[in-house]
Every structure is written in structure tokens, then in C-alpha cells.
Design a protein around this motif. Structure first.
Motif, PDB file in Angstrom:
ATOM      1  N   VAL A  22      62.833  25.581  55.617  1.00 17.62           N
ATOM      2  CA  VAL A  22      62.125  24.902  54.663  1.00 17.62           C
ATOM      3  C   VAL A  22      60.563  25.040  54.769  1.00 17.62           C
ATOM      4  O   VAL A  22      59.925  25.407  54.189  1.00 17.62           O
ATOM      5  N   LEU A  23      60.196  24.715  56.202  1.00 21.55           N
ATOM      6  CA  LEU A  23      58.999  24.899  56.413  1.00 21.55           C
ATOM      7  C   LEU A  23      58.454  26.488  56.537  1.00 21.55           C
ATOM      8  O   LEU A  23      57.452  26.702  55.980  1.00 21.55           O
ATOM      9  N   GLY A  24      59.325  27.160  57.045  1.00 18.72           N
ATOM     10  CA  GLY A  24      58.961  28.730  56.813  1.00 18.72           C
ATOM     11  C   GLY A  24      58.876  29.139  55.433  1.00 18.72           C
ATOM     12  O   GLY A  24      58.145  29.838  55.113  1.00 18.72           O
ATOM     13  N   ALA A  25      59.744  28.610  54.489  1.00 20.84           N
ATOM     14  CA  ALA A  25      59.608  29.009  53.175  1.00 20.84           C
ATOM     15  C   ALA A  25      58.271  28.585  52.385  1.00 20.84           C
ATOM     16  O   ALA A  25      57.710  29.255  51.742  1.00 20.84           O
ATOM     17  N   ILE A  26      57.905  27.232  52.826  1.00 18.83           N
ATOM     18  CA  ILE A  26      56.751  26.817  52.244  1.00 18.83           C
ATOM     19  C   ILE A  26      55.679  27.719  52.740  1.00 18.83           C
ATOM     20  O   ILE A  26      54.494  27.870  52.004  1.00 18.83           O
ATOM     21  N   LEU A  27      55.484  27.988  54.019  1.00 12.09           N
ATOM     22  CA  LEU A  27      54.520  28.779  54.587  1.00 12.09           C
ATOM     23  C   LEU A  27      54.387  30.050  54.040  1.00 12.09           C
ATOM     24  O   LEU A  27      53.287  30.608  53.684  1.00 12.09           O
ATOM     25  N   ILE A  28      55.499  30.693  53.738  1.00 13.85           N
ATOM     26  CA  ILE A  28      55.624  32.016  53.204  1.00 13.85           C
ATOM     27  C   ILE A  28      55.037  31.980  51.890  1.00 13.85           C
ATOM     28  O   ILE A  28      54.397  32.928  51.317  1.00 13.85           O
ATOM     29  N   TYR A  29      55.472  31.010  50.914  1.00 17.79           N
ATOM     30  CA  TYR A  29      55.024  30.579  49.599  1.00 17.79           C
ATOM     31  C   TYR A  29      53.565  30.653  49.692  1.00 17.79           C
ATOM     32  O   TYR A  29      52.912  31.110  48.718  1.00 17.79           O
ATOM     33  N   ILE A  30      52.902  29.809  50.390  1.00 17.59           N
ATOM     34  CA  ILE A  30      51.403  29.565  50.580  1.00 17.59           C
ATOM     35  C   ILE A  30      50.843  30.646  50.908  1.00 17.59           C
ATOM     36  O   ILE A  30      49.891  31.237  50.248  1.00 17.59           O
ATOM     37  N   ILE A  31      51.248  31.505  52.036  1.00 14.44           N
ATOM     38  CA  ILE A  31      50.590  32.658  52.481  1.00 14.44           C
ATOM     39  C   ILE A  31      50.716  33.730  51.308  1.00 14.44           C
ATOM     40  O   ILE A  31      49.936  34.683  50.947  1.00 14.44           O
ATOM     41  N   GLY A  32      51.916  33.945  50.757  1.00 16.30           N
ATOM     42  CA  GLY A  32      52.164  35.090  49.943  1.00 16.30           C
ATOM     43  C   GLY A  32      51.378  34.877  48.666  1.00 16.30           C
ATOM     44  O   GLY A  32      51.053  35.767  47.864  1.00 16.30           O
ATOM     45  N   SER A  33      51.225  33.544  48.237  1.00 18.53           N
ATOM     46  CA  SER A  33      50.377  33.443  46.886  1.00 18.53           C
ATOM     47  C   SER A  33      49.003  33.471  47.128  1.00 18.53           C
ATOM     48  O   SER A  33      48.249  34.292  46.223  1.00 18.53           O
ATOM     49  N   TRP A  34      48.524  33.533  48.477  1.00 18.43           N
ATOM     50  CA  TRP A  34      47.099  33.755  48.745  1.00 18.43           C
ATOM     51  C   TRP A  34      46.857  35.302  48.740  1.00 18.43           C
ATOM     52  O   TRP A  34      46.018  35.670  48.269  1.00 18.43           O
ATOM     53  N   ILE A  36      48.750  37.502  47.217  1.00 23.01           N
ATOM     54  CA  ILE A  36      49.061  38.096  45.866  1.00 23.01           C
ATOM     55  C   ILE A  36      47.688  38.031  44.997  1.00 23.01           C
ATOM     56  O   ILE A  36      47.086  38.722  44.410  1.00 23.01           O
ATOM     57  N   LYS A  37      47.011  36.582  45.133  1.00 24.45           N
ATOM     58  CA  LYS A  37      45.815  36.435  44.479  1.00 24.45           C
ATOM     59  C   LYS A  37      44.808  37.403  45.084  1.00 24.45           C
ATOM     60  O   LYS A  37      43.800  38.011  44.163  1.00 24.45           O
ATOM     61  N   SER A  38      44.523  37.653  46.370  1.00 22.55           N
ATOM     62  CA  SER A  38      43.762  38.521  46.811  1.00 22.55           C
ATOM     63  C   SER A  38      43.838  40.034  46.319  1.00 22.55           C
ATOM     64  O   SER A  38      43.178  40.558  46.055  1.00 22.55           O
ATOM     65  N   MET A  39      45.189  40.361  46.354  1.00 21.07           N
ATOM     66  CA  MET A  39      45.636  41.705  45.846  1.00 21.07           C
ATOM     67  C   MET A  39      45.156  41.996  44.479  1.00 21.07           C
ATOM     68  O   MET A  39      44.691  42.738  44.022  1.00 21.07           O
ATOM     69  N   LEU A  40      45.522  40.875  43.523  1.00 20.79           N
ATOM     70  CA  LEU A  40      44.915  40.987  42.153  1.00 20.79           C
ATOM     71  C   LEU A  40      43.469  41.074  41.718  1.00 20.79           C
ATOM     72  O   LEU A  40      43.116  41.783  41.078  1.00 20.79           O
ATOM     73  N   GLY A  42      41.359  42.367  44.225  1.00 22.38           N
ATOM     74  CA  GLY A  42      41.016  43.571  44.608  1.00 22.38           C
ATOM     75  C   GLY A  42      41.448  44.551  43.408  1.00 22.38           C
ATOM     76  O   GLY A  42      40.667  45.612  43.274  1.00 22.38           O
ATOM     77  N   VAL A  43      42.524  44.655  42.762  1.00 18.53           N
ATOM     78  CA  VAL A  43      43.093  45.468  41.814  1.00 18.53           C
ATOM     79  C   VAL A  43      42.036  45.576  40.580  1.00 18.53           C
ATOM     80  O   VAL A  43      41.584  46.717  39.984  1.00 18.53           O
ATOM     81  N   ARG A  44      41.628  44.315  40.142  1.00 21.78           N
ATOM     82  CA  ARG A  44      40.704  43.984  38.967  1.00 21.78           C
ATOM     83  C   ARG A  44      39.390  44.607  39.453  1.00 21.78           C
ATOM     84  O   ARG A  44      38.697  45.447  38.662  1.00 21.78           O
ATOM     85  N   LYS A  45      38.937  44.520  40.515  1.00 23.05           N
ATOM     86  CA  LYS A  45      37.427  45.045  40.925  1.00 23.05           C
ATOM     87  C   LYS A  45      37.815  46.678  40.914  1.00 23.05           C
ATOM     88  O   LYS A  45      36.827  47.364  40.244  1.00 23.05           O
ATOM     89  N   MET A  46      38.948  47.207  41.400  1.00 29.79           N
ATOM     90  CA  MET A  46      39.022  48.699  41.522  1.00 29.79           C
ATOM     91  C   MET A  46      39.143  49.213  40.106  1.00 29.79           C
ATOM     92  O   MET A  46      38.203  50.407  39.866  1.00 29.79           O
ATOM     93  N   MET A  47      39.849  48.637  39.148  1.00 33.61           N
ATOM     94  CA  MET A  47      39.832  48.987  37.942  1.00 33.61           C
ATOM     95  C   MET A  47      38.409  48.992  37.038  1.00 33.61           C
ATOM     96  O   MET A  47      38.292  49.733  36.237  1.00 33.61           O
ATOM     97  N   ALA A  48      37.715  47.698  37.487  1.00 31.16           N
ATOM     98  CA  ALA A  48      36.466  47.635  36.830  1.00 31.16           C
ATOM     99  C   ALA A  48      35.564  48.667  37.114  1.00 31.16           C
ATOM    100  O   ALA A  48      34.680  49.020  36.632  1.00 31.16           O
ATOM    101  N   LYS A  49      35.765  49.272  38.294  1.00 31.34           N
ATOM    102  CA  LYS A  49      34.737  50.316  38.858  1.00 31.34           C
ATOM    103  C   LYS A  49      35.282  51.743  38.391  1.00 31.34           C
ATOM    104  O   LYS A  49      34.164  52.804  38.216  1.00 31.34           O
TER     105      LYS A  49
END
Length: 271
Positions: A22-34, A36-40, A42-49
Motif C-alpha cells: 500500500v505504501l509503495g502504491a501511494i508513493l508510486i501514485y504521488i511520484i507518477g502524478s508528478w 506526468i504533470k512535468s511531462m505534460l 514539457g510537451v506543452r512548451k515543446m508544442m508552443a515553440k
């Protein structure tokens, strides 16, 4: 006391067995969400250019966000020890049932994809479709949002948009304004055309190319009707339309050219 000890021991066993998962799943979800947010971001900046269309940028980013979030959920579930294969089969069966129930939504989704590929209109374009005239505010996965001339928000399904007729007034960069002005039969046609054409050429919002035109369009019951046709930019349409009508009336009055009233003939039978 003995029952309490039994429950306590079971609780400890549960925590020892499933706590790390459960602890691992929570950590994976938190880190994964971060991530994903960073990837999106970066993608927005790349497309804007790049040279990507704004509506296409939003569509692709939304699609990528949904895909990454779905992948994250699957990873979190597998971390908890759930059989992903079985889970995927359940999701597939549920997806089929939902798909059959939401055929209209799937059609709208497919319509959104087609709109993004063929680009019959873009954000900011003035279009007419499905009986609605308005400027495109946003193109979403399932719907297109239009702002009408009355400043109302119209939401049109993309399925209907992709399969229906679309008139795009912005693509060519210019529009023709069609108005009709009638004068009396006794008035000089050449003089009338000069007066009306001067109204058009003196309006700064009327384009010089294509040139505005004034032509006799009809010999009506009580008037000679002129087709008054200036061209303008799409955003200036209503200013030119109303300005042309008012300007023609004032110019004809100033030139002493009569605009006839509608005529009615009353027939009386003698008893």
C-alpha cells in the motif's frame, strides 16, 4: 482479551503483508502524478515553440494525459498485487459494454479526431454549422464551443460537426456583405449607382480588393432594386453591414433620390 489478541495479531499480519504494498502504491501514485504533470508541461512548451495549431495542441495534450493516467493506475493496481491480466480483461469487457451504451459519444470522439486531422476550422474562426453561427472558442475531444454574435455559448457535438456542412468565413480572409437598396423608377440609374458606390468606397472597413460593386438586381413592383455588395474582413462584417444600410439611406436623401414607400392597391366592389 483472547479475542482482542487474535484481532491484534491479524491486524499486525495484515500490516506486515500489505503495508509495504500500500505504501509503495501511494508513493508510486504521488511520484507518477508528478512525473506526468512535468511531462505534460514539457510537451506543452515543446508544442508552443513549434508550428502546432492551438486546438491540436490541446487535443494531443489531453489524449496524452488520459493515456499516462490510465497507465499509472494500472501500475498502482499491479503494485497492490492485483492480477493485471485479469483486471485488463474486466476493463475490456466493461469497456465494450460502455462503448455500446455510448455510441454517440464515441462518434463525437471520432469526429474530434477527424476535425484535428483535416482542420476544417481553427480556434478564432467564424463558422456556420449545424444551424449555429459563431466564433470557435474551443475544440475539445467531444464537442466544439462557439460564441454566437449574441455572445451566447453554443456547444456542438463533434460527430455532427464532422459529418455535416461547415461554412468557414475566416479561411479566405474576406467576406461579401449583401444588401439591397431600392429607389423610385423615375430616378437616374447611373447617378444612383455613383452615390451608392461612393458610400462603399468611403468606408475604411470596406476592402478595395475585391472591389465593391453596385448593380441593378431587380425591377420590383414599386422600385428599382440595387445589389450593394462590399467586401470586408470577417471581424468587420456587422460594422460594414449596418454602416452600408445607414450610409446608403443618408447619401440618397442628400442626393435627393427617392426611396419609395411600399404601395398597396385597395379594390372596392360597387354593390
Amino acid at each position: 482479551m483472547e479475542q482482542a489478541e487474535v484481532w491484534f495479531e491479524k491486524g499486525v499480519e495484515f500490516v506486515v503483508e500489505y503495508g509495504p504494498k500500500v505504501l509503495g502504491a501511494i508513493l508510486i501514485y504521488i511520484i507518477g502524478s508528478w512525473i506526468i504533470k512535468s511531462m505534460l508541461k514539457g510537451v506543452r512548451k515543446m508544442m508552443a515553440k513549434g508550428t502546432y495549431d492551438e486546438s491540436l495542441q490541446r487535443f494531443l495534450v489531453n489524449m496524452l494525459a488520459w493515456a499516462l493516467k490510465a497507465l499509472l493506475v494500472i501500475i498502482v493496481i499491479s503494485t497492490l498485487g492485483v492480477n493485471v491480466t485479469t483486471f485488463a480483461a474486466i476493463i475490456g469487457a466493461a469497456g465494450l459494454a460502455v462503448g455500446l451504451a455510448l455510441q454517440g459519444s464515441l462518434a463525437n470522439f471520432a469526429g474530434g479526431v477527424l476535425i484535428m486531422i483535416f482542420k476544417p476550422y481553427r480556434i478564432g474562426d467564424l463558422i456556420e454549422a449545424q444551424g449555429v453561427l459563431g466564433s470557435v472558442k474551443e475544440i475539445e475531444i467531444f464537442t466544439t464551443k462557439l460564441i454566437t454574435p449574441q455572445n451566447k455559448l453554443a456547444i456542438v457535438p463533434n460527430g455532427a460537426m464532422a459529418n455535416g456542412n461547415i461554412v468557414n468565413y475566416t479561411t479566405e480572409g474576406k467576406m461579401r456583405v449583401d444588401t439591397v437598396v431600392g429607389v423610385g423608377y423615375d430616378e437616374d440609374i447611373k447617378k444612383t449607382k455613383e452615390v451608392l458606390l461612393d458610400v462603399l468606397t468611403s468606408n475604411p472597413k470596406v476592402l478595395k480588393d475585391p472591389a465593391p460593386s453596385v448593380n441593378v438586381s431587380e425591377l420590383g413592383d414599386s422600385s428599382v432594386n440595387f445589389a450593394v455588395r462590399p467586401f470586408c474582413k470577417p471581424e468587420d462584417y456587422w460594422d460594414v453591414y449596418f454602416g452600408t444600410i445607414e450610409g446608403c439611406k443618408l447619401a440618397l436623401d442628400k442626393a435627393g433620390i427617392e426611396i419609395p414607400y411600399p404601395h398597396q392597391v385597395e379594390i372596392q366592389k360597387k354593390g
